[in-house]
Design a protein around this motif. Sequence first.
Motif, mmCIF file in Angstrom:
data_model
loop_
_atom_site.group_PDB
_atom_site.id
_atom_site.type_symbol
_atom_site.label_atom_id
_atom_site.label_comp_id
_atom_site.label_asym_id
_atom_site.label_seq_id
_atom_site.Cartn_x
_atom_site.Cartn_y
_atom_site.Cartn_z
ATOM 1 N N MET A 1 0.814 -1.191 0.000
ATOM 2 C CA MET A 1 0.000 0.000 0.000
ATOM 3 C C MET A 1 0.867 1.268 0.000
ATOM 4 O O MET A 1 0.539 2.232 -0.683
ATOM 5 N N HIS A 2 1.973 1.223 0.745
ATOM 6 C CA HIS A 2 2.860 2.383 0.798
ATOM 7 C C HIS A 2 3.509 2.648 -0.558
ATOM 8 O O HIS A 2 3.695 3.799 -0.953
ATOM 9 N N LEU A 3 3.856 1.572 -1.244
ATOM 10 C CA LEU A 3 4.496 1.702 -2.563
ATOM 11 C C LEU A 3 3.558 2.404 -3.552
ATOM 12 O O LEU A 3 4.002 3.252 -4.331
ATOM 13 N N ILE A 4 2.295 2.063 -3.496
ATOM 14 C CA ILE A 4 1.319 2.692 -4.390
ATOM 15 C C ILE A 4 1.209 4.187 -4.085
ATOM 16 O O ILE A 4 1.166 5.022 -5.003
ATOM 17 N N ALA A 5 1.215 4.537 -2.811
ATOM 18 C CA ALA A 5 1.130 5.947 -2.426
ATOM 19 C C ALA A 5 2.374 6.701 -2.897
ATOM 20 O O ALA A 5 2.270 7.829 -3.394
ATOM 21 N N ILE A 6 3.549 6.095 -2.757
ATOM 22 C CA ILE A 6 4.792 6.742 -3.206
ATOM 23 C C ILE A 6 4.779 6.931 -4.720
ATOM 24 O O ILE A 6 5.148 8.001 -5.222
ATOM 25 N N LEU A 7 4.364 5.934 -5.464
ATOM 26 C CA LEU A 7 4.284 6.047 -6.921
ATOM 27 C C LEU A 7 3.292 7.126 -7.341
ATOM 28 O O LEU A 7 3.537 7.870 -8.291
ATOM 29 N N PHE A 8 2.184 7.231 -6.621
ATOM 30 C CA PHE A 8 1.195 8.267 -6.925
ATOM 31 C C PHE A 8 1.763 9.658 -6.683
ATOM 32 O O PHE A 8 1.568 10.569 -7.497
ATOM 33 N N ILE A 9 2.488 9.832 -5.602
ATOM 34 C CA ILE A 9 3.104 11.134 -5.309
ATOM 35 C C ILE A 9 4.147 11.486 -6.367
ATOM 36 O O ILE A 9 4.220 12.630 -6.829
ATOM 37 N N ILE A 10 4.952 10.509 -6.779
ATOM 38 C CA ILE A 10 5.943 10.753 -7.828
ATOM 39 C C ILE A 10 5.257 11.140 -9.130
ATOM 40 O O ILE A 10 5.699 12.053 -9.833
ATOM 41 N N LEU A 11 4.176 10.466 -9.453
ATOM 42 C CA LEU A 11 3.428 10.796 -10.664
ATOM 43 C C LEU A 11 2.880 12.212 -10.608
ATOM 44 O O LEU A 11 2.922 12.954 -11.595
ATOM 45 N N LEU A 12 2.406 12.630 -9.460
ATOM 46 C CA LEU A 12 1.894 13.992 -9.318
ATOM 47 C C LEU A 12 3.017 15.028 -9.403
ATOM 48 O O LEU A 12 2.835 16.104 -9.974
ATOM 49 N N MET A 13 4.174 14.716 -8.841
ATOM 50 C CA MET A 13 5.285 15.675 -8.826
ATOM 51 C C MET A 13 5.876 15.889 -10.218
ATOM 52 O O MET A 13 6.139 17.008 -10.621
ATOM 53 N N PHE A 14 6.138 14.803 -10.911
ATOM 54 C CA PHE A 14 6.838 14.900 -12.189
ATOM 55 C C PHE A 14 5.898 14.961 -13.381
ATOM 56 O O PHE A 14 6.277 15.426 -14.449
ATOM 57 N N GLY A 15 4.711 14.473 -13.245
ATOM 58 C CA GLY A 15 3.768 14.463 -14.351
ATOM 59 C C GLY A 15 4.025 13.291 -15.277
ATOM 60 O O GLY A 15 5.140 12.801 -15.407
ATOM 61 N N ALA A 16 3.004 12.816 -15.927
ATOM 62 C CA ALA A 16 3.106 11.649 -16.797
ATOM 63 C C ALA A 16 4.034 11.869 -17.990
ATOM 64 O O ALA A 16 4.801 10.977 -18.342
ATOM 65 N N PRO A 17 4.046 13.029 -18.650
ATOM 66 C CA PRO A 17 4.919 13.210 -19.821
ATOM 67 C C PRO A 17 6.409 13.199 -19.481
ATOM 68 O O PRO A 17 7.230 12.825 -20.303
ATOM 69 N N LYS A 18 6.763 13.609 -18.277
ATOM 70 C CA LYS A 18 8.181 13.698 -17.921
ATOM 71 C C LYS A 18 8.761 12.370 -17.430
ATOM 72 O O LYS A 18 9.974 12.217 -17.397
ATOM 73 N N LEU A 19 7.946 11.423 -17.029
ATOM 74 C CA LEU A 19 8.448 10.171 -16.480
ATOM 75 C C LEU A 19 9.279 9.354 -17.466
ATOM 76 O O LEU A 19 10.334 8.833 -17.087
ATOM 77 N N PRO A 20 8.881 9.198 -18.741
ATOM 78 C CA PRO A 20 9.736 8.444 -19.668
ATOM 79 C C PRO A 20 11.112 9.077 -19.866
ATOM 80 O O PRO A 20 12.125 8.378 -19.922
ATOM 81 N N ALA A 21 11.167 10.390 -19.937
ATOM 82 C CA ALA A 21 12.456 11.073 -20.082
ATOM 83 C C ALA A 21 13.307 10.885 -18.839
ATOM 84 O O ALA A 21 14.526 10.694 -18.927
ATOM 85 N N LEU A 22 12.681 10.914 -17.681
ATOM 86 C CA LEU A 22 13.397 10.702 -16.424
ATOM 87 C C LEU A 22 13.956 9.286 -16.360
ATOM 88 O O LEU A 22 15.117 9.076 -15.974
#
Length: 57
Positions: A1-22
């Motif tokens: 459950m914690h992993l899902i919350a961390i992934l959600f926060i990362i998605l909100l911080m960086f945004g979906a378009p920036k994740l592949p480049a990261l």
Amino acid sequence: MHLIAILFIILLMFGAPKLPALARSLGQSMKILRKEVGGDAETPVEAQPSNTKTDAS
């Protein structure tokens, strides 16, 4: 459950378009690091000094 919350926060911080480049940038950095670290251990045979002695007797 914690992993899902961390992934959600990362998605909100960086945004979906920036994740592949990261991820691509992180992968390239890891490749360079492995190359640099592994390059010291893999010396060619010609570059190593030879310790063979010839007997003149």
